[in-house]
Structures are given as structure tokens and as C-alpha cells.
Design a protein around this motif. Structure first.
Motif, PDB file in Angstrom:
ATOM      1  N   PRO A  69       2.169   2.424  14.448  1.00  0.00           N
ATOM      2  CA  PRO A  69       1.850   1.447  15.500  1.00  0.00           C
ATOM      3  C   PRO A  69       1.571   0.058  14.900  1.00  0.00           C
ATOM      4  CG  PRO A  69       0.417   3.384  15.637  1.00  0.00           C
ATOM      5  CD  PRO A  69       1.188   3.491  14.360  1.00  0.00           C
ATOM      6  N   PHE A  70       1.872  -0.971  15.673  1.00  0.00           N
ATOM      7  CA  PHE A  70       1.584  -2.338  15.242  1.00  0.00           C
ATOM      8  C   PHE A  70       1.443  -3.216  16.471  1.00  0.00           C
ATOM      9  CE2 PHE A  70       6.096  -2.380  15.949  1.00  0.00           C
ATOM     10  CZ  PHE A  70       6.413  -3.669  16.335  1.00  0.00           C
ATOM     11  N   ARG A  71       0.989  -4.432  16.263  1.00  0.00           N
ATOM     12  CA  ARG A  71       0.948  -5.419  17.340  1.00  0.00           C
ATOM     13  C   ARG A  71       1.541  -6.707  16.803  1.00  0.00           C
ATOM     14  NH1 ARG A  71      -3.485  -9.225  17.978  1.00  0.00           N
ATOM     15  NH2 ARG A  71      -4.683  -9.288  16.058  1.00  0.00           N
ATOM     16  N   LYS A  72       1.940  -7.556  17.707  1.00  0.00           N
ATOM     17  CA  LYS A  72       2.504  -8.838  17.292  1.00  0.00           C
ATOM     18  C   LYS A  72       1.507  -9.953  17.566  1.00  0.00           C
ATOM     19  CE  LYS A  72       7.383  -8.609  16.835  1.00  0.00           C
ATOM     20  NZ  LYS A  72       8.619  -9.294  17.080  1.00  0.00           N
ATOM     21  N   VAL A  73       1.394 -10.841  16.598  1.00  0.00           N
ATOM     22  CA  VAL A  73       0.614 -12.066  16.745  1.00  0.00           C
ATOM     23  C   VAL A  73       1.642 -13.184  16.609  1.00  0.00           C
ATOM     24  CG1 VAL A  73      -1.229 -13.486  15.784  1.00  0.00           C
ATOM     25  CG2 VAL A  73      -1.420 -10.983  15.717  1.00  0.00           C
ATOM     26  N   ILE A 124       2.828  11.688   5.843  1.00  0.00           N
ATOM     27  CA  ILE A 124       4.008  11.850   4.988  1.00  0.00           C
ATOM     28  C   ILE A 124       3.634  12.510   3.659  1.00  0.00           C
ATOM     29  CG2 ILE A 124       5.352   9.998   6.063  1.00  0.00           C
ATOM     30  CD1 ILE A 124       4.716   8.293   3.544  1.00  0.00           C
ATOM     31  N   ASP A 125       2.427  12.237   3.153  1.00  0.00           N
ATOM     32  CA  ASP A 125       1.984  12.903   1.923  1.00  0.00           C
ATOM     33  C   ASP A 125       1.898  14.408   2.130  1.00  0.00           C
ATOM     34  OD1 ASP A 125       1.848  10.490   0.580  1.00  0.00           O
ATOM     35  OD2 ASP A 125      -0.341  10.340   0.655  1.00  0.00           O
ATOM     36  N   GLU A 126       1.409  14.835   3.295  1.00  0.00           N
ATOM     37  CA  GLU A 126       1.311  16.270   3.596  1.00  0.00           C
ATOM     38  C   GLU A 126       2.704  16.888   3.692  1.00  0.00           C
ATOM     39  OE1 GLU A 126       0.025  19.975   4.022  1.00  0.00           O
ATOM     40  OE2 GLU A 126      -1.192  18.245   3.437  1.00  0.00           O
ATOM     41  N   ARG A 127       3.645  16.188   4.307  1.00  0.00           N
ATOM     42  CA  ARG A 127       5.021  16.693   4.381  1.00  0.00           C
ATOM     43  C   ARG A 127       5.625  16.839   2.990  1.00  0.00           C
ATOM     44  NH1 ARG A 127       7.132  12.764   9.054  1.00  0.00           N
ATOM     45  NH2 ARG A 127       5.976  13.656  10.781  1.00  0.00           N
ATOM     46  N   ILE A 135       0.835  -1.207   0.000  1.00  0.00           N
ATOM     47  CA  ILE A 135       0.000   0.000   0.000  1.00  0.00           C
ATOM     48  C   ILE A 135       0.866   1.251   0.000  1.00  0.00           C
ATOM     49  CG2 ILE A 135      -1.609   1.358   1.423  1.00  0.00           C
ATOM     50  CD1 ILE A 135      -2.940  -1.332   2.178  1.00  0.00           C
ATOM     51  N   LEU A 136       1.960   1.236   0.769  1.00  0.00           N
ATOM     52  CA  LEU A 136       2.857   2.395   0.812  1.00  0.00           C
ATOM     53  C   LEU A 136       3.840   2.426  -0.357  1.00  0.00           C
ATOM     54  CD1 LEU A 136       3.804   2.658   4.610  1.00  0.00           C
ATOM     55  CD2 LEU A 136       2.075   3.950   3.336  1.00  0.00           C
ATOM     56  N   LEU A 177      -2.033   2.801   9.304  1.00  0.00           N
ATOM     57  CA  LEU A 177      -1.219   2.916   8.097  1.00  0.00           C
ATOM     58  C   LEU A 177      -1.638   4.144   7.292  1.00  0.00           C
ATOM     59  CD1 LEU A 177       1.029   1.400   6.496  1.00  0.00           C
ATOM     60  CD2 LEU A 177      -0.835   0.467   5.109  1.00  0.00           C
ATOM     61  N   MET A 178      -2.945   4.369   7.165  1.00  0.00           N
ATOM     62  CA  MET A 178      -3.437   5.520   6.406  1.00  0.00           C
ATOM     63  C   MET A 178      -3.107   6.840   7.106  1.00  0.00           C
ATOM     64  SD  MET A 178      -4.685   4.603   3.533  1.00  0.00           S
ATOM     65  CE  MET A 178      -3.258   3.549   3.499  1.00  0.00           C
ATOM     66  N   THR A 179      -3.138   6.854   8.427  1.00  0.00           N
ATOM     67  CA  THR A 179      -2.753   8.051   9.176  1.00  0.00           C
ATOM     68  C   THR A 179      -1.301   8.406   8.865  1.00  0.00           C
ATOM     69  OG1 THR A 179      -4.335   7.580  10.932  1.00  0.00           O
ATOM     70  CG2 THR A 179      -2.488   9.029  11.501  1.00  0.00           C
TER      71      THR A 179
END
Length: 157
Positions: free
Chosen positions: A112-116, A134-137, A94-95, A127-129
Motif C-alpha cells: 500500500p502507498f499514498r500519493k503526495v 516475502i521472507d516467509e515465502r 530497505i528491500l 513495507l515491513m509487512t
């Protein structure tokens, strides 16, 4: 008449008749979409039947209006479902970055992420946040470079 749901990734190219109907429908529905309501009820009628009322989320109606708008322009439309929680490979796609680069972003705390077990999972919204940030920067940096180029009379107007 029973309608079957299209499979994921089916591409629907509108006919000229479809485009004309989509144009008229999107204009009518667009005025409804501007509402702050969380849901709406629409009546679906096939071949002149009395039809059936269906309650749907307003967000789904907004998506439907977007689809109709694209069809009205003659564009093909495809719906791609995106899971709420992504693997590192899906997030990297996606990125448009490599998976190792994405893992570095995760481990540095930028996303942020979590582990499974031993696997990392990223919420789509997180991810979208990050992507919007970064798109705004990038937009700001480009605007600054364009302003500097104009100040230095580098041929850009």
C-alpha cells in the motif's frame, strides 16, 4: 553532569569495562522487559546522586536491552532512525531492490502507498509487512528444495 544525545549514525564501540557493565545490566533489565506493561519507570543516578525517575515506553526499554546485549558481546552499536513514512528510494533501499521495481510493486497493489502530489509515500509498517511476507515465502521455498534434495539423495544431509 549533562549527557548529550549521540548523533544519528554514531557508532559506539564498547570498552571491556563497558561490556562487563552491559552484561550485568542487560540480564537485570531483561527480566523486566518481559512484562506486558506499556511503560515503566526507571531511576537514573549519575556518580552516586539520588537520581531522577524517568518513565519510558516498554518498547524503548526492550531496545535498550538489545543494545546492552550487543555491547556485552563486545559489538559496536549504532542507532539508525527510520521515518514512519518513506520515499520510494528509501523503501527500495530497505528491500534492497531498484526503485523502478519497487514502484511496480506499489502499482500492482502488493504494497500500500499514498500519493503526495506526484510522489509516492509508503508507511514503514506496510513495507515491513510485505518484507516479512516475502521472507516467509522464501524460507518455505528453501525448505521445500532442501526436502526434495534429500529425497533425491543429492548429497545433502
Amino acid at each position: 553532569m549533562t549527557l548529550s544525545a549521540p548523533r544519528s549514525f554514531d557508532i559506539i564501540a564498547p570498552t571491556a569495562e563497558d561490556s562487563a557493565i552491559a552484561q550485568a545490566s542487560s540480564q537485570i533489565l531483561a527480566s523486566i522487559v518481559d512484562s506486558d506493561a506499556s511503560h515503566c519507570t526507571i531511576r537514573v543516578m549519575l556518580d552516586g546522586t539520588q537520581g531522577e525517575a524517568v518513565t519510558i515506553p516498554t518498547s524503548a526499554l526492550r531496545l535498550f536491552v538489545d543494545i546492552l546485549t550487543q555491547m556485552a558481546k563486545g559489538n559496536a552499536v549504532s542507532i539508525v532512525p527510520i521515518k514512519k513514512e518513506l520515499t520510494t528510494s528509501e523503501a527500495a533501499d530497505i528491500l534492497n531492490v531498484s526503485r523502478p521495481y519497487l514502484v511496480d510493486l506499489l502499482e500492482s497493489g502488493k504494497i500500500p502507498f499514498r500519493k503526495v502530489g506526484t510522489r509516492r509515500r509508503i508507511l514503514y509498517q506496510d513495507l515491513m509487512t510485505y518484507k516479512h511476507r516475502i521472507d516467509e515465502r522464501r524460507r518455505q521455498a528453501l525448505a521445500e528444495l532442501a526436502a526434495q534434495a534429500q529425497e533425491l539423495n543429492m548429497g545433502y544431509e
